[in-house]
Design an enzyme around this catalytic site. Structure first.
Site, PDB file in Angstrom:
ATOM      1  N   LEU A  29       4.480   3.071  -4.913  1.00  0.00           N
ATOM      2  CA  LEU A  29       4.834   3.907  -3.952  1.00  0.00           C
ATOM      3  C   LEU A  29       3.858   3.941  -2.563  1.00  0.00           C
ATOM      4  O   LEU A  29       4.187   4.057  -1.428  1.00  0.00           O
ATOM      5  CB  LEU A  29       4.448   5.641  -4.459  1.00  0.00           C
ATOM      6  CG  LEU A  29       5.305   5.950  -5.315  1.00  0.00           C
ATOM      7  CD1 LEU A  29       4.938   7.396  -6.201  1.00  0.00           C
ATOM      8  CD2 LEU A  29       6.699   5.951  -4.907  1.00  0.00           C
ATOM      9  N   GLY A  30       2.656   3.352  -2.781  1.00  0.00           N
ATOM     10  CA  GLY A  30       1.612   2.827  -1.619  1.00  0.00           C
ATOM     11  C   GLY A  30       0.487   2.388  -1.955  1.00  0.00           C
ATOM     12  O   GLY A  30      -0.020   2.287  -3.369  1.00  0.00           O
ATOM     13  N   GLY A  32      -3.701   2.078  -0.640  1.00  0.00           N
ATOM     14  CA  GLY A  32      -4.680   2.395   0.595  1.00  0.00           C
ATOM     15  C   GLY A  32      -5.992   2.153   0.394  1.00  0.00           C
ATOM     16  O   GLY A  32      -6.259   1.218  -0.581  1.00  0.00           O
ATOM     17  N   GLY A  33      -7.220   2.573   0.984  1.00  0.00           N
ATOM     18  CA  GLY A  33      -8.242   2.272   0.917  1.00  0.00           C
ATOM     19  C   GLY A  33      -9.063   2.631  -0.618  1.00  0.00           C
ATOM     20  O   GLY A  33      -9.908   2.163  -0.838  1.00  0.00           O
ATOM     21  N   MET A  34      -8.457   3.770  -0.921  1.00  0.00           N
ATOM     22  CA  MET A  34      -9.215   4.140  -2.175  1.00  0.00           C
ATOM     23  C   MET A  34      -8.410   3.639  -3.497  1.00  0.00           C
ATOM     24  O   MET A  34      -8.883   3.797  -4.821  1.00  0.00           O
ATOM     25  CB  MET A  34      -9.101   5.929  -2.327  1.00  0.00           C
ATOM     26  CG  MET A  34      -9.787   6.400  -1.144  1.00  0.00           C
ATOM     27  SD  MET A  34     -11.630   6.068  -1.519  1.00  0.00           S
ATOM     28  CE  MET A  34     -12.015   7.197  -2.963  1.00  0.00           C
ATOM     29  N   GLY A  35      -7.355   3.089  -3.408  1.00  0.00           N
ATOM     30  CA  GLY A  35      -6.543   2.576  -4.262  1.00  0.00           C
ATOM     31  C   GLY A  35      -5.100   2.570  -4.398  1.00  0.00           C
ATOM     32  O   GLY A  35      -4.552   2.435  -3.257  1.00  0.00           O
ATOM     33  N   VAL A  37      -0.973   3.882  -5.366  1.00  0.00           N
ATOM     34  CA  VAL A  37      -0.286   4.956  -5.686  1.00  0.00           C
ATOM     35  C   VAL A  37       1.092   4.602  -6.504  1.00  0.00           C
ATOM     36  O   VAL A  37       1.745   3.597  -6.126  1.00  0.00           O
ATOM     37  CB  VAL A  37       0.099   6.113  -4.894  1.00  0.00           C
ATOM     38  CG1 VAL A  37       0.695   7.258  -5.516  1.00  0.00           C
ATOM     39  CG2 VAL A  37      -1.045   6.570  -4.032  1.00  0.00           C
ATOM     40  N   ASP A 144      -7.661  14.834   5.760  1.00  0.00           N
ATOM     41  CA  ASP A 144      -6.740  13.808   6.506  1.00  0.00           C
ATOM     42  C   ASP A 144      -5.275  14.594   6.599  1.00  0.00           C
ATOM     43  O   ASP A 144      -4.339  14.014   6.222  1.00  0.00           O
ATOM     44  CB  ASP A 144      -6.707  12.770   5.090  1.00  0.00           C
ATOM     45  CG  ASP A 144      -6.235  11.493   5.954  1.00  0.00           C
ATOM     46  OD1 ASP A 144      -5.963  11.526   7.024  1.00  0.00           O
ATOM     47  OD2 ASP A 144      -5.677  10.813   5.058  1.00  0.00           O
TER      48      ASP A 144
END
Length: 612
Positions: A29-30, A32-35, A37, A144
């Site tokens: 699904l996506g 980002g900087g943390m991991g 999805v 955020d």
């Protein structure tokens, strides 16, 4: 947390696990900087969104922080929020499982359809205030809140991604004081400083609420500018631009955007004013809420679950005629979800600010220090890459070779503006050519709702009356390895041309041609509006306004190369897309320049590569 099933979900990669715990992973699904999805299926067959933490950020301190945040997130009631369903902080790859919301984001709806109507805006404002009331009531700060983190689900909006929020605990060491999360345009003034990590309170989310509601009602951010540092300066020193908002929403937004945190209402106060007391609720508002029973129930339950704060300065009397002015009706908006998650990285230590000074000089000093912190944080933490991926980075002077570090988003390497070289094209044959002097392969098109046209006037002229991309209809032939070239004229200030390639099912590569350089990105990996920059290629000399420039894109296997007037500007390698059509269009810059924006194309040609 975001994205759509089916064609909107990217396939799993060979390195992705097939299962985590009792969850079967179905697609991406996506990221980002943390991991990452994932779309996943639980043992009960229900779809969920599963966020997996990146392996390279894991250490004992991170696991402690993650466990603490999961416990806090589980306490947030699902009032207009994506419910936290499960988590395993002790797994080899810690993960968080939340409700899967198959709905468009606010940013997509506004980009595709324009600002919300007054009635829909009022319902939207209630929904987001409800979510913040629930989040804050659990002792959590979102940090955020932005348009891509609000999904317009049937029944009521859903606020997502508060899983990266931090617990409200003044003694907590869990948040690095130099971590900067969030999109700059929605960040409160107190977040731009060396002590931003410790100074952020729930009032920062209320500021973001005001900026998000302003965007929903006007289609632009209230402190819009052409670079993150300028946006920050305006947030710190200038009043918001709320043109287009009308009372009573305008009054609440203006108060939420107060520079001083203590002058802002709380989320609960906002919700109380938006709803009104049950006995005093106007017939118009009651009718609107009756048409959205899920929203009404969520808002009233959020009120019942939280204690009202003492009203310091904002009362129904302070916003005269508020309930009487609420428009009736609320229709559901639709469209695909958008935007990747915000990268999160620690920023470096910066020097302490100078002693405070009074008056104008003191304000200038505060702004200077804040901008220094912001610029450093943007460069190192990669916020500019993650949340403002296609923003103008500055036009270098003629002959200059700008620093890649200073000009380029983290994670999106740049090609410095070094002296260009001529590169011989590979063997190829012409398969498509059009001088673009009259309707042919690219017909005319007019969409008043999008404030956009594709017409002919000394070339194919694409005009856009607002921010956001627009693509002209063109040939549907798919290509794999090819050279896509065209003459481009940027006719107005703030305009960037768009060349999409290997584009299929509303997803593919995008080359954005701006005065200062090329920006190559993926567009629509998870949803139709998600843009992720792969490479920034700056020019030694900018493209002059209304001057013809020949742009060529050579695509062969995983290699993508861009030329300007026969000179190679830069190259990159990517394997996300393998085949698709070519598209011409426009993608205005985030800029102070006002629409309409306009670009002209002539002499388009596609050549298929015949040899290696």
């Amino acid at each position: 947390m975001k994205g759509e099933a089916g064609s909107r979900t990217a396939p799993l990669r060979p390195s992705d696990p097939a299962r985590l715990g009792r969850y079967e992973l179905l697609g991406r699904l996506g990221e980002g900087g943390m991991g990452t999805v994932y779309l996943a299926r639980g043992a009960d067959g229900k779809l969920v969104a599963l966020k997996v933490v990146r392996a390279d950020v894991l250490d004992d301190e991170f696991r402690r922080r993650f466990r603490s945040e999961v416990n806090r997130a589980r306490q947030v009631p699902p009032f207009c929020t994506a419910e936290v369903l499960d988590a395993d902080p002790d797994h080899e790859r810690p993960y968080l499982v939340v409700e899967y919301v198959d709905a468009p984001s606010l940013s997509t709806v506004v980009s595709e359809r324009g600002p919300l109507s007054p009635a829909n805006l009022h319902s939207f404002a209630i929904g987001v205030a409800t979510a913040l009331t629930a989040i804050h009531g659990a002792g959590v700060i979102h940090r955020d809140l932005k348009p891509s983190n609000v999904l317009l689900a049937p029944g009521s909006p859903k606020v997502i991604d508060f899983g990266i929020a931090r617990a409200v605990d003044p003694t907590s060491r869990h948040t690095d004081t130099h971590q900067m999360l969030g999109t700059v345009a929605y960040m409160a003034p107190e977040r731009f400083g060396p002590d931003s990590g410790t100074d952020v309170t729930q009032a920062a989310d209320v500021f973001a609420w005001g900026a998000v509601v302003a965007y929903a009602g006007t289609g632009r951010t209230p402190f819009a500018a052409d670079s993150p540092p300028v946006i920050a300066a305006r947030i710190l020193t200038q009043p918001p631009n709320l043109t287009g908002l009308v009372p009573p929403i305008r009054d609440l937004v203006e108060r939420a955007l107060a520079k001083t945190p203590t002058e802002r209402p709380t989320a609960r106060e906002l919700l109380d004013l938006l709803l009104g007391a049950t006995s005093d609720r106007s017939p118009e508002l009651a009718a609107a809420l009756d048409r959205q029973p899920d929203l009404r129930v969520a808002a009233e339950e959020a009120q019942a679950a939280t204690e009202p704060h003492a009203s310091r300065h904002l009362t129904a009397v302070a916003v005269p005629g508020y309930l009487a002015d609420v428009a009736a009706g609320a229709t559901e908006a639709a469209g695909p979800a958008t935007e990747a998650e915000t990268p999160v990285s620690p920023a470096p230590t910066v020097p302490a600010p100078p002693p405070a000074r009074s008056g104008r000089a003191g304000r200038i000093a505060v702004v200077a220090v804040a901008l220094a912190v912001l610029v450093t944080s943007l460069t190192v933490a990669g916020i500019a890459a993650g949340v403002l991926p296609l923003e103008k980075t500055g036009s270098p002077p003629a002959g200059a070779t700008p620093s890649a570090t200073a000009s380029t988003p983290s994670g999106a390497p740049s090609t410095p503006a070094a002296p260009p070289t001529i590169v011989s094209p590979p063997p190829s044959k012409v398969v498509m050519a059009d001088p673009l002097t009259k309707p042919g392969l690219w017909p005319t098109r007019e969409e008043p709702g999008q404030l956009a046209t594709c017409d002919y006037e000394d070339g194919l002229v694409v005009t856009r009356g607002k921010q956001g991309p627009y693509r002209c209809r063109g040939p549907m032939d798919p290509f794999t390895d090819f050279i896509f070239s065209v003459d481009v004229r940027l006719r107005t200030e703030g305009t960037c041309a768009g060349m999409w390639f290997r584009f299929a099912q509303n997803a593919g590569y995008l080359a954005r041609i701006c005065p200062e350089g090329f920006y190559v990105a993926t567009h629509g990996v998870n949803d139709a509006a998600e843009v992720t920059v792969l490479r920034t290629m700056l020019f030694a000399t900018p493209i002059p306004l209304d001057t013809k420039t020949r742009v060529a894109i050579t695509v062969r296997g995983s290699s993508i190369a861009l030329d300007r007037d026969g000179y190679r500007i830069g190259e990159l390698s990517d394997t996300t897309f393998t085949e698709g059509r070519v598209v011409l269009g426009i993608y205005p810059e985030i800029t102070e320049h006002q629409p309409p924006f306009s670009v002209a194309f002539t002499n388009v040609e596609v050549r298929t590569i015949t040899g290696r």
